[in-house]
Design an enzyme around this catalytic site. Structure first.
Site, PDB file in Angstrom:
ATOM      1  N   GLU A 135      -6.914   1.592 -13.390  1.00  0.00           N
ATOM      2  CA  GLU A 135      -6.331   2.760 -12.731  1.00  0.00           C
ATOM      3  C   GLU A 135      -5.100   3.254 -13.492  1.00  0.00           C
ATOM      4  O   GLU A 135      -4.964   4.450 -13.765  1.00  0.00           O
ATOM      5  CB  GLU A 135      -5.997   2.441 -11.268  1.00  0.00           C
ATOM      6  CG  GLU A 135      -7.276   2.293 -10.432  1.00  0.00           C
ATOM      7  CD  GLU A 135      -7.033   2.024  -8.952  1.00  0.00           C
ATOM      8  OE1 GLU A 135      -5.896   1.671  -8.573  1.00  0.00           O
ATOM      9  OE2 GLU A 135      -7.993   2.153  -8.170  1.00  0.00           O
TER      10      GLU A 135
ATOM     11  N   TYR B  34      -8.877  -3.694 -11.156  1.00  0.00           N
ATOM     12  CA  TYR B  34      -8.566  -2.403 -10.536  1.00  0.00           C
ATOM     13  C   TYR B  34      -7.262  -1.812 -11.085  1.00  0.00           C
ATOM     14  O   TYR B  34      -7.210  -0.653 -11.471  1.00  0.00           O
ATOM     15  CB  TYR B  34      -8.298  -2.589  -9.044  1.00  0.00           C
ATOM     16  CG  TYR B  34      -9.434  -2.771  -8.108  1.00  0.00           C
ATOM     17  CD1 TYR B  34      -9.895  -1.701  -7.356  1.00  0.00           C
ATOM     18  CD2 TYR B  34     -10.002  -4.008  -7.897  1.00  0.00           C
ATOM     19  CE1 TYR B  34     -10.897  -1.866  -6.412  1.00  0.00           C
ATOM     20  CE2 TYR B  34     -11.014  -4.190  -6.968  1.00  0.00           C
ATOM     21  CZ  TYR B  34     -11.457  -3.111  -6.227  1.00  0.00           C
ATOM     22  OH  TYR B  34     -12.441  -3.281  -5.297  1.00  0.00           O
TER      23      TYR B  34
ATOM     24  N   GLU C 126     -26.467  14.472  -3.330  1.00  0.00           N
ATOM     25  CA  GLU C 126     -27.884  14.595  -2.952  1.00  0.00           C
ATOM     26  C   GLU C 126     -28.762  13.646  -3.759  1.00  0.00           C
ATOM     27  O   GLU C 126     -29.867  13.306  -3.342  1.00  0.00           O
ATOM     28  CB  GLU C 126     -28.379  16.042  -3.067  1.00  0.00           C
ATOM     29  CG  GLU C 126     -28.447  16.586  -4.468  1.00  0.00           C
ATOM     30  CD  GLU C 126     -28.927  18.042  -4.512  1.00  0.00           C
ATOM     31  OE1 GLU C 126     -29.861  18.388  -3.774  1.00  0.00           O
ATOM     32  OE2 GLU C 126     -28.356  18.839  -5.285  1.00  0.00           O
TER      33      GLU C 126
ATOM     34  N   LYS D 169       0.248   5.293  -6.081  1.00  0.00           N
ATOM     35  CA  LYS D 169      -0.760   5.273  -7.166  1.00  0.00           C
ATOM     36  C   LYS D 169      -1.675   6.497  -7.078  1.00  0.00           C
ATOM     37  O   LYS D 169      -1.906   7.194  -8.053  1.00  0.00           O
ATOM     38  CB  LYS D 169      -1.552   3.960  -7.062  1.00  0.00           C
ATOM     39  CG  LYS D 169      -2.644   3.703  -8.073  1.00  0.00           C
ATOM     40  CD  LYS D 169      -3.986   4.297  -7.764  1.00  0.00           C
ATOM     41  CE  LYS D 169      -4.596   4.014  -6.430  1.00  0.00           C
ATOM     42  NZ  LYS D 169      -5.173   2.699  -6.232  1.00  0.00           N
TER      43      LYS D 169
ATOM     44  N   HIS E   4     -27.369  20.685  -1.218  1.00  0.00           N
ATOM     45  CA  HIS E   4     -27.553  21.238  -2.549  1.00  0.00           C
ATOM     46  C   HIS E   4     -26.587  22.381  -2.801  1.00  0.00           C
ATOM     47  O   HIS E   4     -26.384  23.203  -1.911  1.00  0.00           O
ATOM     48  CB  HIS E   4     -29.000  21.746  -2.686  1.00  0.00           C
ATOM     49  CG  HIS E   4     -29.335  22.153  -4.066  1.00  0.00           C
ATOM     50  ND1 HIS E   4     -29.469  21.247  -5.094  1.00  0.00           N
ATOM     51  CD2 HIS E   4     -29.524  23.386  -4.611  1.00  0.00           C
ATOM     52  CE1 HIS E   4     -29.753  21.902  -6.209  1.00  0.00           C
ATOM     53  NE2 HIS E   4     -29.793  23.188  -5.936  1.00  0.00           N
TER      54      HIS E   4
ATOM     55  N   CYS F 127      -1.417   1.656  -3.186  1.00  0.00           N
ATOM     56  CA  CYS F 127      -2.398   2.734  -2.984  1.00  0.00           C
ATOM     57  C   CYS F 127      -1.800   4.142  -2.933  1.00  0.00           C
ATOM     58  O   CYS F 127      -2.306   5.049  -3.594  1.00  0.00           O
ATOM     59  CB  CYS F 127      -3.154   2.531  -1.672  1.00  0.00           C
ATOM     60  SG  CYS F 127      -3.475   0.833  -1.251  1.00  0.00           S
TER      61      CYS F 127
ATOM     62  N   CYS G 133       0.823  -1.214   0.000  1.00  0.00           N
ATOM     63  CA  CYS G 133       0.000   0.000   0.000  1.00  0.00           C
ATOM     64  C   CYS G 133       0.858   1.265   0.000  1.00  0.00           C
ATOM     65  O   CYS G 133       0.662   2.156  -0.817  1.00  0.00           O
ATOM     66  CB  CYS G 133      -0.929  -0.011   1.209  1.00  0.00           C
ATOM     67  SG  CYS G 133      -1.850   1.517   1.383  1.00  0.00           S
TER      68      CYS G 133
HETATM   69  P1  NDP Z   1      -7.897  -8.360 -10.510  1.00  0.00           P
HETATM   70  O1  NDP Z   1      -7.984  -9.770 -10.102  1.00  0.00           O
HETATM   71  O2  NDP Z   1      -8.836  -7.350  -9.977  1.00  0.00           O
HETATM   72  O3  NDP Z   1      -7.991  -8.272 -12.110  1.00  0.00           O
HETATM   73  C1  NDP Z   1      -7.240  -9.097 -12.948  1.00  0.00           C
HETATM   74  C2  NDP Z   1      -7.646  -8.830 -14.366  1.00  0.00           C
HETATM   75  O4  NDP Z   1      -6.822  -9.582 -15.245  1.00  0.00           O
HETATM   76  C3  NDP Z   1      -9.080  -9.247 -14.655  1.00  0.00           C
HETATM   77  O5  NDP Z   1      -9.626  -8.317 -15.558  1.00  0.00           O
HETATM   78  C4  NDP Z   1      -8.906 -10.619 -15.319  1.00  0.00           C
HETATM   79  O6  NDP Z   1      -9.919 -10.900 -16.237  1.00  0.00           O
HETATM   80  C5  NDP Z   1      -7.618 -10.411 -16.083  1.00  0.00           C
HETATM   81  N1  NDP Z   1      -6.898 -11.654 -16.322  1.00  0.00           N
HETATM   82  C6  NDP Z   1      -6.487 -12.546 -15.401  1.00  0.00           C
HETATM   83  N2  NDP Z   1      -5.826 -13.566 -16.002  1.00  0.00           N
HETATM   84  C7  NDP Z   1      -5.824 -13.300 -17.314  1.00  0.00           C
HETATM   85  C8  NDP Z   1      -5.326 -13.983 -18.456  1.00  0.00           C
HETATM   86  N3  NDP Z   1      -4.673 -15.123 -18.336  1.00  0.00           N
HETATM   87  N4  NDP Z   1      -5.524 -13.436 -19.664  1.00  0.00           N
HETATM   88  C9  NDP Z   1      -6.205 -12.270 -19.782  1.00  0.00           C
HETATM   89  N5  NDP Z   1      -6.696 -11.567 -18.752  1.00  0.00           N
HETATM   90  C10 NDP Z   1      -6.520 -12.088 -17.538  1.00  0.00           C
HETATM   91  O7  NDP Z   1      -6.397  -7.982 -10.226  1.00  0.00           O
HETATM   92  P2  NDP Z   1      -5.614  -6.626 -10.072  1.00  0.00           P
HETATM   93  O8  NDP Z   1      -4.221  -7.049 -10.259  1.00  0.00           O
HETATM   94  O9  NDP Z   1      -6.168  -5.552 -10.929  1.00  0.00           O
HETATM   95  O10 NDP Z   1      -5.879  -6.210  -8.563  1.00  0.00           O
HETATM   96  C11 NDP Z   1      -5.560  -7.094  -7.501  1.00  0.00           C
HETATM   97  C12 NDP Z   1      -6.287  -6.709  -6.251  1.00  0.00           C
HETATM   98  O11 NDP Z   1      -5.694  -5.542  -5.725  1.00  0.00           O
HETATM   99  C13 NDP Z   1      -7.749  -6.356  -6.438  1.00  0.00           C
HETATM  100  O12 NDP Z   1      -8.570  -7.474  -6.312  1.00  0.00           O
HETATM  101  C14 NDP Z   1      -7.995  -5.354  -5.357  1.00  0.00           C
HETATM  102  O13 NDP Z   1      -8.478  -6.033  -4.238  1.00  0.00           O
HETATM  103  C15 NDP Z   1      -6.647  -4.765  -5.072  1.00  0.00           C
HETATM  104  N6  NDP Z   1      -6.569  -3.379  -5.545  1.00  0.00           N
HETATM  105  C16 NDP Z   1      -7.440  -2.454  -5.045  1.00  0.00           C
HETATM  106  C17 NDP Z   1      -7.400  -1.153  -5.476  1.00  0.00           C
HETATM  107  C18 NDP Z   1      -8.372  -0.157  -4.932  1.00  0.00           C
HETATM  108  O14 NDP Z   1      -8.981  -0.415  -3.908  1.00  0.00           O
HETATM  109  N7  NDP Z   1      -8.582   0.986  -5.597  1.00  0.00           N
HETATM  110  C19 NDP Z   1      -6.428  -0.712  -6.463  1.00  0.00           C
HETATM  111  C20 NDP Z   1      -5.574  -1.756  -6.938  1.00  0.00           C
HETATM  112  C21 NDP Z   1      -5.659  -3.035  -6.482  1.00  0.00           C
HETATM  113  P3  NDP Z   1     -11.286 -11.624 -15.801  1.00  0.00           P
HETATM  114  O15 NDP Z   1     -12.097 -10.593 -15.117  1.00  0.00           O
HETATM  115  O16 NDP Z   1     -11.811 -12.059 -17.098  1.00  0.00           O
HETATM  116  O17 NDP Z   1     -10.899 -12.751 -14.918  1.00  0.00           O
END
Ligand code: NDP
Length: 447
Positions: free
Chosen positions: A180, A176, A441, A50, A436, A47, A42
């Site tokens: 982002e 995410y 709201e 970022k 407002h 976080c 983080c």
């Molecule tokens: P996520 O698991 O959220 O997303 C992974 C993405 O990669 C999905 O879109 C998935 O597609 C895709 N994917 C996975 N494997 C493949 C593949 N073999 N080929 C193509 N696409 C693939 O992971 P992140 O790394 O984005 O984030 C990890 C965690 O970090 C999140 O779950 C969150 O909890 C945390 N996080 C939170 C943030 C916040 O609160 N703002 C910011 C950043 C991270 P599909 O959906 O089709 O499986």
């Protein structure tokens, strides 16, 4: 038997720091091991840096928006290395601050990689340390699909250290991290392409919200390659050639490809087997109160792969410390956790999606939606919309979920999350006076 410590924590990230300080506040003798900068994902490579980059990326829009409010046009120049240096300085300052918080709390920091010798003993370097209780809070790491040339891609950790701004930037994934960074680089002026294997980003979020974010990102200039996947990556003279398959398979040439295809617990080398700590699906198996399969060993945060968010790791860590050292048993709920996506447009959510609600309550679900131009943009001419949605169970009138896409969504949802967590009804929302003129709201006037 006398142990060196009452509690030994492995990993000085959000969960480890919170639990070690809380346990020490009850008089426990606590040490924490970290083999990198104190602060964890983080603070060091997630976080915090970022969000600073998110702020940086907003200015390009603000310069344009200001013109509608009478400000003269400017041709802003952006200096990537200045931003990266400033962010790095802030990260290092925060890391030092966390070290001083540990000192103040009386927690001993041990630099190095800890691995288990047995259920009460860890080894850090050439030192063997014993503890009555051990907490594993080692977090997670990015995973990359095993395709030819994957070594040419970067992961989110690398985004904060790139010596130059990638002018042509591709992101693989629709979670995410992907949305982002696609938004950040787009805001900073790069040409951005996001490659996703489905037709919508952010699987798991409410469908209306997914569509709104994707449309908004598209309006901001992010190119999407939908229903497409990366087959291989080649280093060519002009940069990186990304070979694709699927609906939009024309190869892409970019300066950098961010692989954001998910994360997994960082358990390599911990020697969990020496301590009788079992894993399930690659994550440490824990009970609701964060106890592992070994009764004196606990685990919190991303290494347990429950809900991988900083505030959740902190809450799990504090609940563990209160229960085990403060004699005040605490249980935390993993329900109704509000979360925000710092994409542009920004989005936030708490509670159930419409899909989840319909699965549980069938036809007894009412949805309220609003989509409008926020007042700020009435003078900017920008194609910006706010989307708001409430999911309500008809029989009880209880609000099951609240979702929003648009300006300041992340700031706004925290208060709504309190109401949803308390079990507020739609009538409660309606009985609340609006403020407002704000976007917020709308949450209390939806019809
Ligand atoms: P996520 O698991 O959220 O997303 C992974 C993405 O990669 C999905 O879109 C998935 O597609 C895709 N994917 C996975 N494997 C493949 C593949 N073999 N080929 C193509 N696409 C693939 O992971 P992140 O790394 O984005 O984030 C990890 C965690 O970090 C999140 O779950 C969150 O909890 C945390 N996080 C939170 C943030 C916040 O609160 N703002 C910011 C950043 C991270 P599909 O959906 O089709 O499986």
């Amino acid at each position: 038997m006398a142990y060196d410590y009452d509690l030994f924590v492995i990993g000085a990230g959000s969960g480890g720091l919170a639990s070690s300080k809380r346990a020490a506040s009850y008089g426990a003798r606590v040490a924490i091991a970290e083999n990198d900068l104190v602060g964890g994902t983080c603070v060091i490579r997630g976080c915090v840096p970022k969000k600073l980059m998110v702020y940086a990326s907003h200015f390009s829009h603000l310069y344009k928006d200001a013109v509608g409010y009478g400000w003269s046009e400017v041709e802003p120049q952006f200096d990537w290395s200045k931003l990266v240096t400033a962010v790095d300085t802030e990260v290092k300052r925060l890391s030092q601050l966390h070290i001083s918080f540990l000192e103040k709390a009386g927690v001993e920091l041990i630099q190095g990689y800890a691995k288990f010798v047995d259920a009460h003993t860890v080894e850090v370097g050439d030192r063997k340390i014993t503890a009555d209780k051990i907490l594993i809070a080692v977090g997670g790491k990015a995973v990359r699909p095993d395709i030819p040339g994957i070594e040419h891609s970067i992961i989110s950790d690398d985004m904060f250290l790139l010596p130059e701004q990638p002018k042509r930037f591709a992101v693989w994934g629709g979670g995410y991290i992907a949305v982002e960074f696609a938004s950040i680089l787009n805001g900073l002026g790069s040409e951005v392409t996001e490659i996703i294997r489905r037709d919508l980003i952010l699987r798991g979020f409410d469908e209306d919200i997914r569509a709104s974010i994707q449309e908004g990102m598209g309006n901001h200039g992010v190119n999407f390659r939908l229903n497409t996947t990366v087959e291989s990556i080649e280093k060519v003279e002009e940069g990186l050639k990304i070979n694709l398959s699927g609906e939009n398979a024309e190869p892409l040439v970019v300066d950098a490809l961010l692989c954001a295809t998910g994360r997994k617990p960082k358990l390599d080398g911990l020697m969990l087997e020496n301590a009788g700590v079992e894993t399930i699906g690659g994550a440490i198996a824990v009970t609701q109160d964060s106890r592992t399969t070994q009764s004196n060993i606990f685990a919190v945060g991303d290494c347990t792969d429950r809900v991988n968010l900083t505030p959740v790791a902190i809450a799990e860590g504090r609940a563990f410390a209160d229960t085990e050292f403060g004699h005040t048993p605490q249980a935390i709920s993993h329900e109704n956790i509000a979360t925000a996506v710092f994409s542009q447009p920004e989005a936030c959510t708490v509670g159930m999606t419409e899909g989840q609600a319909r699965e549980k309550f069938g036809d007894a679900v009412r949805c309220y939606r609003a989509r409008f131009r926020p007042m700020f943009h009435s003078l900017t001419g920008a194609e910006e919309k706010v989307t708001m949605k409430l999911i309500v169970e008809s029989n009880t009138d209880r609000v099951l979920g609240a979702h929003m896409v648009g300006k300041d969504a992340a700031e706004l949802i925290q208060g709504v999350a309190i109401a949803v967590t308390m079990g507020a009804t739609k009538r409660d929302f309606d009985a609340t006076m609006g403020i407002h003129p704000t976007s917020g709201e709308e949450f209390v006037t939806l019809r």
